[in-house]
Design a protein around this motif. Structure first.
Motif, PDB file in Angstrom:
ATOM      1  N   ILE A   1      20.501-120.219  82.310  1.00 34.54           N
ATOM      2  CA  ILE A   1      21.561-119.687  81.450  1.00 34.54           C
ATOM      3  C   ILE A   1      21.090-118.414  80.755  1.00 34.54           C
ATOM      4  N   TYR A   2      21.964-117.415  80.746  1.00 35.63           N
ATOM      5  CA  TYR A   2      21.683-116.158  80.051  1.00 35.63           C
ATOM      6  C   TYR A   2      22.044-116.285  78.578  1.00 35.63           C
TER       7      TYR A   2
ATOM      8  N   ARG B   1      20.509-116.491  85.554  1.00 33.86           N
ATOM      9  CA  ARG B   1      19.294-115.680  85.539  1.00 33.86           C
ATOM     10  C   ARG B   1      18.728-115.531  86.945  1.00 33.86           C
TER      11      ARG B   1
ATOM     12  N   LYS C   1      33.846-114.051  86.952  1.00 36.90           N
ATOM     13  CA  LYS C   1      32.417-113.951  87.170  1.00 36.90           C
ATOM     14  C   LYS C   1      31.654-114.911  86.278  1.00 36.90           C
TER      15      LYS C   1
ATOM     16  N   LEU D   1      26.096-116.544  78.187  1.00 40.94           N
ATOM     17  CA  LEU D   1      27.090-116.163  79.187  1.00 40.94           C
ATOM     18  C   LEU D   1      27.461-117.393  80.003  1.00 40.94           C
ATOM     19  N   ARG D   2      28.739-117.515  80.351  1.00 43.19           N
ATOM     20  CA  ARG D   2      29.157-118.731  81.072  1.00 43.19           C
ATOM     21  C   ARG D   2      28.385-118.871  82.379  1.00 43.19           C
TER      22      ARG D   2
ATOM     23  N   ARG E   1      22.693-111.895  89.891  1.00 46.36           N
ATOM     24  CA  ARG E   1      22.756-112.284  88.493  1.00 46.36           C
ATOM     25  C   ARG E   1      24.171-112.613  88.079  1.00 46.36           C
ATOM     26  N   GLU E   2      25.109-111.924  88.701  1.00 44.19           N
ATOM     27  CA  GLU E   2      26.505-112.195  88.365  1.00 44.19           C
ATOM     28  C   GLU E   2      27.254-112.363  89.661  1.00 44.19           C
TER      29      GLU E   2
ATOM     30  N   TYR F   1      31.164-114.073  91.487  1.00 43.70           N
ATOM     31  CA  TYR F   1      32.464-114.693  91.281  1.00 43.70           C
ATOM     32  C   TYR F   1      32.412-116.183  91.564  1.00 43.70           C
TER      33      TYR F   1
ATOM     34  N   VAL G   1      33.831-114.686  78.519  1.00 43.87           N
ATOM     35  CA  VAL G   1      32.555-114.734  79.231  1.00 43.87           C
ATOM     36  C   VAL G   1      31.477-115.339  78.330  1.00 43.87           C
TER      37      VAL G   1
ATOM     38  N   TYR H   1      27.403-116.120  85.301  1.00 37.98           N
ATOM     39  CA  TYR H   1      26.117-115.439  85.171  1.00 37.98           C
ATOM     40  C   TYR H   1      24.962-116.421  85.220  1.00 37.98           C
TER      41      TYR H   1
END
Lengths: 480, 480
Positions: A82-83, A126, A122, A95-96, A137-138, A140, A64, A124
């Motif tokens: 991007i997180y 923002r 999953k 996070l991907r 936020r997350e 699949y 992830v 992610y």
């Protein structure tokens, strides 16, 4: 105990009566999914994964976390979504954001030159304005890709076949798969007189045609992006065209379009693609649509997008999209549920020597499909367990016998439940069966134990039969 | 086309010959899992999920993000291993550290007072020293929990039954399930003269008995933690005890132990537990072991841990544990593969009114099981796809016929592959079958097409048969 024979079928029917509708808990941090939603999701996953496996796909998993630098510069403006992880020492991690960039990184890093793989995991962001139900936020992603140097359009056609099969099997209503080619778009822009440095921005305006009327799109091109009215009108003529192999043939003869080498290469490939789609028997849903212009920069060839065309679904799933002006015209897309295309350059960006691995893939819009399925089945009822039989008793002090029989059923591979009470009431045991859709109840009593039988009751019809308890003599019980 | 009948069985045997051993790419950010590893993982997941479903469990999912404050104060010293997200505006978020705290938060937030659920998902730690193969920043946890007010020890016994079934079915070698009770430990410390404020720290020293000799544990108690030698010796006597229901009965009569009300409550429950375990036919692997002292603070009753006892597995999986002094003694645990216990207070910590929901659960050490399985099957070969038949041709210019037949097989639910080349060599088509374990190849040729048949070859034996092509007359093809 012959009645158990029919228990040996897989419990693939998850729809059943139950009291409350699927309803997620939206926390401050994301979304909890309750058992009902998870049962629906499992059904969708099973359908999709079966299809991927039927087509011979392997699966991989990537972490992830990706290095921040791996993601940098791949998503253009969206990079702000991007997180990043807090710098707690060590490398800077993010996070991907999707599964395509990690896939390309994986291929380059492992020097893999051909693979057919799916990846469901999953990702992610923002904020994800494309989703209409709150902020996800997350969520699949569900990707199928074919990497490798192959003869033109064969893997591309298989991707479309897969989309067709999945949408058909999920039974979401009528759908259409729009197809176009990046080279046709670029060629079209060129022959219409769009300056080279405006291809990208004009392309992203064309991409809005499923949400905006042509008039508004044209206004944006001319007023905001400074395109000449003449160029815009010529584009307008082309992007209204839809058809099949015949349209590709027609455009290959088109005086303007045929001036672009790029466009001709794309049009020839569309022709070839349609010939394979005919063999795959999917042309009834596929349409060559010059207005399709998927935003992502990395596409190099064919692009496609599947949309549901049923009016009923629209209100459920695409408030945001349909809220745009012009969305009342008949041909408006009511929700993209899959999309993809060919990206022959991405893997090379991760290879130190820039070695290219041609790729084509499709991403199934699984979160939107979940939403649609939840809406569809909210009227029906959903079973959240697959329990086949409840071991119950009408009399007191039979806990030990209930536990023993339950264990024997488990050992025989039967999905069984027993209440965790010494002396539960028969009514509450039967109520539990009705609430959770357990079809059979095995009722123990003093008399039955003496006789060495167990009473089996079909919960729905209240039919009862007695059977000898010795399940070990029933080998079919073990075939589950 | 009768030969396809045996294709209709599920392809549950994934082990097959192939060239390279499972080998993960360790990136700077985590671990990529290749198709071979994913196939092994899928097999393990299927076994475990089948067991959970057999016991009537539902499943839920919670977000990977939790509010930082939700996790704060739940993991003691380990809190430093929690991953925080960068403050990019909005709430302070952390990545979940385990699945138990989110489960408790979920129950409290949704006011759920009883549920039997499993949850398999990834958790995140800045470092995980318990894993021996590199640093796992992200790894799966696999939890089964029963929440609700029930009669004593019935759900607890079911958790142990589940551990037994899973370890038995995974066939990892011999195992033992150690059982103890938090109240017995606390009572034992009390009657041995451990001061109240030292219970926790002495307990964490006892917890090291599976990695250290008693002598070293005693040294730590006396020298580092300031316990009297006499108290330590008395503890030493108790923690060397192992047995079954008889031991619980014996200790209920023990002059010292019987002075502690707490210990007696725990011992009575152990007796009751064993009576249920007998009905579940699992007592051959379960041992009441007074040295078991799982570290986690939140346990309130029975605790348990399953360990593999086969010597062969030790070197593979537990270098770190066996590196500790004293680990050569025969009874040393060679790797915990499951653990859990009763935690009746955790949910109340998330309820504004402190309402308690009793819980008991078990966590399957699925990453360690993956490692063991990978080692076990590295000698054998693993299939990464389930493809049943390859559609090939020996002659040129038959691409269209190959694609058409492949589509018909897909439409009939058969897992089929075709090479993405116009004119592949027969040898390379057959080689692909051998490399990826595809059992059958359907060979098309001019003559066969004329005769309306297809030649089916069994790859392993090279046996060939001709069949008429019309698969629509073979309804068994559609039963997959």
């Amino acid at each position: 105990f012959i009645a158990f024979i029919y228990l040996t079928r897989p419990a693939w029917i998850l729809l059943y009566h139950s009291s409350s509708p699927p309803c997620s808990t939206s926390t401050d941090t994301g979304i909890d999914y309750n058992p009902k939603q998870m049962a629906i999701r499992e059904k969708v996953f099973n359908t999709i994964i079966s299809c991927f496996k039927r087509h011979g796909a392997e699966t991989i998993d990537t972490p992830v976390f990706e290095l921040k630098e791996t993601l940098t510069g791949k998503y253009g403006e969206d990079s702000k979504l991007i997180y990043d992880l807090k710098d707690q020492g060590g490398e800077l991690l993010s996070l991907r954001y999707d599964l395509t960039v990690p896939f390309a990184r994986y291929l380059a890093m492992n020097k893999i030159t051909n693979i057919k793989r799916y990846h469901i995991a999953k990702v992610y962001r923002r904020d994800n304005p494309a989703m209409t139900r709150g902020r996800y936020r997350e969520f699949y992603q569900c990707d199928f890709d074919i990497a490798g140097q192959y003869d033109a359009m064969i893997p591309d056609a298989e991707c479309l076949k897969i989309v067709y099969e999945i949408l058909h099997e999920l039974d979401l209503g009528d759908f259409r798969i729009k197809v176009n080619d990046r080279r046709i778009l670029d060629g079209m822009f060129a022959v219409c007189g769009v300056p080279d440095d405006k291809f990208r921005t004009i392309c992203s305006t064309v991409d809005k045609l499923d949400k905006m009327s042509w008039e508004d799109v044209k206004k944006e091109m001319v007023n905001e992006k400074g395109l000449s009215e003449q160029a815009a009108d010529q584009i307008g003529e082309y992007v209204s065209m839809q058809g099949g192999m015949d349209l590709a043939e027609h455009l290959l003869q088109d005086q303007k379009m045929s001036q672009s080498k790029q466009a001709c290469a794309g049009l020839s490939d569309i022709k070839l693609l349609f010939s394979y789609l005919q063999l795959f028997q999917v042309t009834d849903k596929v349409v060559f649509d010059l207005s399709l212009a998927r935003g992502l920069d990395y596409y190099t060839g064919v692009i496609y997008e599947a949309v549901l065309t049923q009016a009923g679904v629209a209100s459920v799933t695409t408030e945001a999209q349909n809220g745009a002006p012009g969305s009342t015209e008949e041909s408006v897309s009511v929700g993209s549920v899959a999309g993809g295309g060919r990206y022959d350059g991405l893997v090379g960006m991760f290879d130190p020597k820039g070695r290219k691995v041609p790729c084509v893939g499709v991403s199934i819009g699984i979160e939107r499909i979940f939403s649609i399925m939840e809406q569809k089945v909210s009227a029906e009822k959903v079973r959240t367990t697959e329990v086949q039989v409840m071991v119950a008793s009408a009399q007191k002090n039979l806990l030990e016998e209930r536990l023993k029989l339950t264990a024997e059923l488990w050992n025989a591979g039967i999905k069984a439940e027993v209440m965790y009470k010494k002396n539960p009431k028969l009514l509450s045991q039967l109520q539990h069966c009705e609430e959770s859709g357990i079809p059979l109840v095995a009722i123990l009593g003093e008399q039955e134990l003496k006789d060495g039988v167990v009473k089996l009751r079909v919960v729905a019809t209240r039919e009862e039969v007695s059977h000898t308890v010795d399940i070990h003599t029933a080998p079919h019980l073990r075939t589950i």
